[in-house]
Motif scaffolding. Structure first.
Motif, mmCIF file in Angstrom:
data_model
loop_
_atom_site.group_PDB
_atom_site.id
_atom_site.type_symbol
_atom_site.label_atom_id
_atom_site.label_comp_id
_atom_site.label_asym_id
_atom_site.label_seq_id
_atom_site.Cartn_x
_atom_site.Cartn_y
_atom_site.Cartn_z
ATOM 1 N N LEU A 55 0.830 -1.205 0.000
ATOM 2 C CA LEU A 55 0.000 0.000 0.000
ATOM 3 C C LEU A 55 0.868 1.261 0.000
ATOM 4 N N ILE A 56 1.898 1.273 0.825
ATOM 5 C CA ILE A 56 2.796 2.427 0.913
ATOM 6 C C ILE A 56 3.448 2.678 -0.441
ATOM 7 N N TYR A 57 3.925 1.613 -1.081
ATOM 8 C CA TYR A 57 4.554 1.774 -2.392
ATOM 9 C C TYR A 57 3.554 2.294 -3.422
ATOM 10 N N GLU A 58 2.388 1.647 -3.508
ATOM 11 C CA GLU A 58 1.383 2.050 -4.501
ATOM 12 C C GLU A 58 0.925 3.497 -4.277
ATOM 13 N N ASP A 59 0.757 3.876 -3.013
ATOM 14 C CA ASP A 59 0.339 5.248 -2.710
ATOM 15 C C ASP A 59 1.420 6.255 -3.070
ATOM 16 N N SER A 60 2.682 5.865 -2.936
ATOM 17 C CA SER A 60 3.777 6.792 -3.221
ATOM 18 C C SER A 60 3.866 7.155 -4.701
ATOM 19 N N ILE A 61 3.373 6.279 -5.572
ATOM 20 C CA ILE A 61 3.446 6.559 -7.007
ATOM 21 C C ILE A 61 2.104 6.994 -7.596
ATOM 22 N N ALA A 62 1.041 6.880 -6.815
ATOM 23 C CA ALA A 62 -0.288 7.270 -7.304
ATOM 24 C C ALA A 62 -0.420 8.793 -7.278
ATOM 25 N N GLU A 63 -1.017 9.328 -8.323
ATOM 26 C CA GLU A 63 -1.172 10.777 -8.447
ATOM 27 C C GLU A 63 -2.204 11.339 -7.477
ATOM 28 N N GLU A 120 8.274 11.154 18.812
ATOM 29 C CA GLU A 120 9.478 10.532 19.376
ATOM 30 C C GLU A 120 9.793 9.191 18.718
ATOM 31 N N GLY A 121 9.737 9.158 17.390
ATOM 32 C CA GLY A 121 10.077 7.959 16.635
ATOM 33 C C GLY A 121 9.004 6.890 16.575
ATOM 34 N N LYS A 122 7.817 7.174 17.138
ATOM 35 C CA LYS A 122 6.730 6.188 17.170
ATOM 36 C C LYS A 122 5.531 6.739 16.405
ATOM 37 N N ILE A 123 4.980 5.939 15.491
ATOM 38 C CA ILE A 123 3.792 6.361 14.750
ATOM 39 C C ILE A 123 2.584 6.253 15.679
ATOM 40 N N VAL A 124 1.836 7.365 15.798
ATOM 41 C CA VAL A 124 0.698 7.418 16.719
ATOM 42 C C VAL A 124 -0.626 7.632 15.992
ATOM 43 N N GLY A 125 -0.572 7.850 14.692
ATOM 44 C CA GLY A 125 -1.790 8.055 13.929
ATOM 45 C C GLY A 125 -1.479 8.118 12.447
ATOM 46 N N PHE A 126 -2.555 8.029 11.649
ATOM 47 C CA PHE A 126 -2.363 8.116 10.206
ATOM 48 C C PHE A 126 -3.665 8.490 9.522
ATOM 49 N N THR A 127 -3.527 8.924 8.300
ATOM 50 C CA THR A 127 -4.664 9.200 7.439
ATOM 51 C C THR A 127 -4.300 8.744 6.042
ATOM 52 N N ARG A 128 -5.311 8.338 5.323
ATOM 53 C CA ARG A 128 -5.100 7.913 3.939
ATOM 54 C C ARG A 128 -6.258 8.432 3.117
ATOM 55 N N CYS A 129 -5.917 9.145 2.056
ATOM 56 C CA CYS A 129 -6.909 9.687 1.146
ATOM 57 C C CYS A 129 -6.680 9.031 -0.207
ATOM 58 N N GLU A 130 -7.722 8.370 -0.711
ATOM 59 C CA GLU A 130 -7.582 7.617 -1.952
ATOM 60 C C GLU A 130 -8.519 8.155 -3.017
ATOM 61 N N GLY A 131 -7.927 8.595 -4.111
ATOM 62 C CA GLY A 131 -8.699 9.039 -5.263
ATOM 63 C C GLY A 131 -9.226 7.848 -6.040
ATOM 64 N N SER A 132 -10.296 8.071 -6.761
ATOM 65 C CA SER A 132 -10.898 6.998 -7.543
ATOM 66 C C SER A 132 -10.104 6.748 -8.817
ATOM 67 N N LYS A 133 -10.007 5.482 -9.179
ATOM 68 C CA LYS A 133 -9.346 5.107 -10.425
ATOM 69 C C LYS A 133 -10.349 5.040 -11.584
ATOM 70 N N LEU A 134 -11.637 5.138 -11.260
ATOM 71 C CA LEU A 134 -12.672 5.075 -12.281
ATOM 72 C C LEU A 134 -12.862 6.440 -12.942
ATOM 73 N N SER A 135 -12.980 6.441 -14.234
ATOM 74 C CA SER A 135 -13.072 7.672 -15.010
ATOM 75 C C SER A 135 -14.212 8.583 -14.553
ATOM 76 N N TRP A 146 -3.590 19.253 0.093
ATOM 77 C CA TRP A 146 -3.106 18.389 -0.976
ATOM 78 C C TRP A 146 -4.210 18.135 -1.998
ATOM 79 N N ALA A 147 -5.410 17.787 -1.524
ATOM 80 C CA ALA A 147 -6.526 17.485 -2.429
ATOM 81 C C ALA A 147 -6.829 18.672 -3.334
ATOM 82 N N ASP A 148 -6.805 19.865 -2.770
ATOM 83 C CA ASP A 148 -7.079 21.066 -3.562
ATOM 84 C C ASP A 148 -6.018 21.279 -4.643
ATOM 85 N N THR A 149 -4.762 20.919 -4.358
ATOM 86 C CA THR A 149 -3.692 21.146 -5.334
ATOM 87 C C THR A 149 -3.645 20.099 -6.441
ATOM 88 N N VAL A 150 -4.163 18.885 -6.171
ATOM 89 C CA VAL A 150 -4.107 17.832 -7.198
ATOM 90 C C VAL A 150 -5.403 17.708 -7.988
#
Length: 182
Positions: free
Chosen positions: A59-67, A77-92, A124-128
């Protein structure tokens, strides 16, 4: 897509906002299960819909190259405590839309991490060119709903008796969206 890391200082907490790397996959897999067990606000019980470290690495790899997909983590302090993921649609027909969610470890609630994650997703969403961004939230999570409303999200629908929590009661799910004015 990948963004530049940022040092954030808010509410007596210093943390890093960044995109995950493959080296975060194991920690993200464990954190997701932990967070699922800390709150009824998410869709899963602990261990349901399990994403293994290998799943996260992919997922990390695919997200890094997805537009039109962005994955962000909050690190204290070096520990991940939260995350968010925003996924655009691949459908036209839905290429103008994206969906996202936010997960934060309960011990870090109240530090403004969710607000910063949301702000960065929206910038980010507004810029892409994402014109509409959507989410779902359990109706009893009023703090989250209030935050989303402050950032222009509106209720678009209500799914009645959409989920059953550990207490045996049914709960409604709110569908929210924000449309970018052009």
């Amino acid at each position: 897509m990948v963004i530049t890391s940022k040092k954030i200082e808010s509410r007596n907490l210093i943390w890093i906002l960044r995109c995950p790397t493959k080296y975060d996959a194991f920690e993200l897999s464990k954190l997701r299960v932990k967070i699922d067990g800390e709150t009824e606000n998410l869709d899963r019980e602990p261990g349901e819909g399990l994403l293994t470290p290998e799943d996260f690495e992919k997922l990390i790899y695919e997200d890094s190259i997805a537009e039109k997909t962005l994955f962000l983590v909050a690190e204290v302090e070096g520990k991940i405590v939260g995350f968010t993921r925003c996924e655009g649609s691949k459908l036209s027909r839905f290429r103008h839309k994206a969906e996202f969610g936010i997960c934060i470890s309960k011990e870090y609630w109240g530090y403004g991490i969710g607000k910063v994650l949301l702000e960065n997703i929206l910038m980010w969403a507004d810029t892409v060119g994402i014109e509409k961004i959507s989410l779902t939230v359990v109706q009893t999570n009023t703090k989250a709903i209030e935050l989303y409303e402050k950032y222009g999200f509106v209720e678009e629908g209500l799914l009645i008796k959409d989920r059953i929590h550990k207490d045996g009661n049914y709960y409604n799910t709110v569908i929210m969206g924000r449309v970018l004015d052009k």
